[in-house]
Design a protein around this motif. Structure first.
Motif, PDB file in Angstrom:
ATOM      1  N   UNK A  16       6.609   9.796  14.347  1.00 41.09           N
ATOM      2  CA  UNK A  16       7.543   9.102  13.467  1.00 41.09           C
ATOM      3  C   UNK A  16       6.875   8.553  12.219  1.00 41.09           C
ATOM      4  N   UNK A  17       7.662   7.815  11.438  1.00 34.40           N
ATOM      5  CA  UNK A  17       7.195   7.284  10.157  1.00 34.40           C
ATOM      6  C   UNK A  17       7.545   5.812  10.025  1.00 34.40           C
ATOM      7  N   UNK A  18       6.740   5.118   9.246  1.00 38.59           N
ATOM      8  CA  UNK A  18       7.010   3.742   8.862  1.00 38.59           C
ATOM      9  C   UNK A  18       6.511   3.554   7.434  1.00 38.59           C
ATOM     10  N   UNK A  19       7.127   2.607   6.729  1.00 43.24           N
ATOM     11  CA  UNK A  19       6.626   2.234   5.417  1.00 43.24           C
ATOM     12  C   UNK A  19       6.341   0.741   5.397  1.00 43.24           C
ATOM     13  N   UNK A  20       5.099   0.418   5.113  1.00 43.84           N
ATOM     14  CA  UNK A  20       4.704  -0.981   4.984  1.00 43.84           C
ATOM     15  C   UNK A  20       4.751  -1.396   3.518  1.00 43.84           C
ATOM     16  N   UNK A  21       5.072  -2.654   3.307  1.00 46.83           N
ATOM     17  CA  UNK A  21       5.073  -3.220   1.960  1.00 46.83           C
ATOM     18  C   UNK A  21       4.136  -4.413   1.905  1.00 46.83           C
ATOM     19  N   UNK A  22       3.570  -4.641   0.741  1.00 45.99           N
ATOM     20  CA  UNK A  22       2.727  -5.813   0.502  1.00 45.99           C
ATOM     21  C   UNK A  22       3.165  -6.418  -0.830  1.00 45.99           C
ATOM     22  N   UNK A  23       3.833  -7.546  -0.750  1.00 45.07           N
ATOM     23  CA  UNK A  23       4.282  -8.230  -1.955  1.00 45.07           C
ATOM     24  C   UNK A  23       3.187  -9.183  -2.415  1.00 45.07           C
ATOM     25  N   UNK A  24       2.752  -9.000  -3.659  1.00 48.74           N
ATOM     26  CA  UNK A  24       1.647  -9.797  -4.202  1.00 48.74           C
ATOM     27  C   UNK A  24       2.182 -10.774  -5.237  1.00 48.74           C
ATOM     28  N   UNK A  25       1.635 -11.972  -5.233  1.00 48.10           N
ATOM     29  CA  UNK A  25       2.050 -12.981  -6.209  1.00 48.10           C
ATOM     30  C   UNK A  25       0.888 -13.894  -6.543  1.00 48.10           C
ATOM     31  N   UNK A  26       1.056 -14.652  -7.623  1.00 50.90           N
ATOM     32  CA  UNK A  26       0.063 -15.653  -7.992  1.00 50.90           C
ATOM     33  C   UNK A  26      -0.965 -15.192  -8.979  1.00 50.90           C
ATOM     34  N   UNK A  27      -0.887 -13.939  -9.425  1.00 51.34           N
ATOM     35  CA  UNK A  27      -1.894 -13.463 -10.370  1.00 51.34           C
ATOM     36  C   UNK A  27      -1.391 -12.182 -11.012  1.00 51.34           C
ATOM     37  N   UNK A  28      -2.047 -11.788 -12.087  1.00 51.41           N
ATOM     38  CA  UNK A  28      -1.845 -10.459 -12.663  1.00 51.41           C
ATOM     39  C   UNK A  28      -2.856  -9.533 -12.021  1.00 51.41           C
ATOM     40  N   UNK A  51      -6.093   1.410  -3.532  1.00 49.66           N
ATOM     41  CA  UNK A  51      -5.581   1.906  -4.801  1.00 49.66           C
ATOM     42  C   UNK A  51      -6.031   0.990  -5.925  1.00 49.66           C
ATOM     43  N   UNK A  52      -6.438   1.602  -7.030  1.00 46.74           N
ATOM     44  CA  UNK A  52      -6.736   0.833  -8.234  1.00 46.74           C
ATOM     45  C   UNK A  52      -5.410   0.483  -8.898  1.00 46.74           C
ATOM     46  N   UNK A  53      -5.158  -0.806  -9.055  1.00 42.43           N
ATOM     47  CA  UNK A  53      -3.844  -1.212  -9.546  1.00 42.43           C
ATOM     48  C   UNK A  53      -3.575  -0.670 -10.939  1.00 42.43           C
ATOM     49  N   UNK A  54      -4.579  -0.656 -11.806  1.00 43.23           N
ATOM     50  CA  UNK A  54      -4.346  -0.230 -13.186  1.00 43.23           C
ATOM     51  C   UNK A  54      -4.365   1.286 -13.326  1.00 43.23           C
ATOM     52  N   UNK A  55      -5.301   1.957 -12.651  1.00 45.38           N
ATOM     53  CA  UNK A  55      -5.455   3.405 -12.827  1.00 45.38           C
ATOM     54  C   UNK A  55      -4.614   4.211 -11.852  1.00 45.38           C
TER      55      UNK A  55
END
Length: 124
Positions: A16-28, A51-55
Motif C-alpha cells: 500500500x501507500x501513504x503520504x506523510x506531511x511536515x508543516x514547517x513554521x517559524x523561519x524562512x 531535499x534542498x529547499x531552495x534547489x
C-alpha cells in the motif's frame, strides 16, 4: 522558533501507500535542507531521504529508492513523503528534520530541528 509538525502516518497493508506531511513554521527555509528519518522497533534512527529547499535536489537511502518520493511546496512551507509499495520493514516512527545550510547530510546529529514523529505501521 522553528516548528516541524508531521502528519499522515497510519496502518497500511504491505504494497500500500501513504503520504506523510511536515508543516514547517517559524523561519524562512530557503537556506535549509529538510529530511525524513525513521526509527523502527529496537533500531537506531536512520536516514530516509532529504531535499534542498531552495534547489529541490533530492537524496535517498538505497532501501527506499524507487518507492519513496520527497517533495516540498514552498508556498505552503510543507514537505511531503510519498511512500509506495510499502513493506513490513518500513514500519517505524518517521521524523521530519531541518538542517541549516545548503549541504545535505545522512547523519541525524547534523540536523538542527525535529518534529515529534508519526507512526507508520505496515502489516504483512
Amino acid at each position: 522558533q522553528v516548528q516541524l509538525v508531521e502528519s499522515g502516518g497510519g496502518l497500511v497493508q504491505a504494497g500500500g501507500s501513504l503520504r506523510l506531511s511536515c508543516a514547517a513554521s517559524g523561519h524562512t527555509f530557503s537556506n535549509y535542507v529538510m529530511g525524513w528519518f525513521r526509527q523502527g522497533p529496537a533500531k537506531e534512527r536512520a536516514f530516509v531521504t532529504a531535499i534542498s529547499w531552495s534547489l529541490g535536489s533530492t537524496y535517498y537511502a538505497d532501501s527506499v529508492k524507487g518507492r519513496f518520493t520527497i517533495s516540498r511546496d514552498n508556498a505552503k512551507n510543507t514537505m511531503y513523503l510519498q511512500m509506495n509499495n510499502l513493506r513490513p520493514e518500513d514500519t517505524a516512527v518517521y521524523y521530519c528534520a531541518a538542517r541549516r545550510g545548503s549541504f545535505y547530510s545522512r547523519r541525524d546529529d547534523d540536523y538542527d530541528y525535529w518534529g515529534q514523529g508519526t507512526q507508520v505501521t505496515v502489516s504483512s
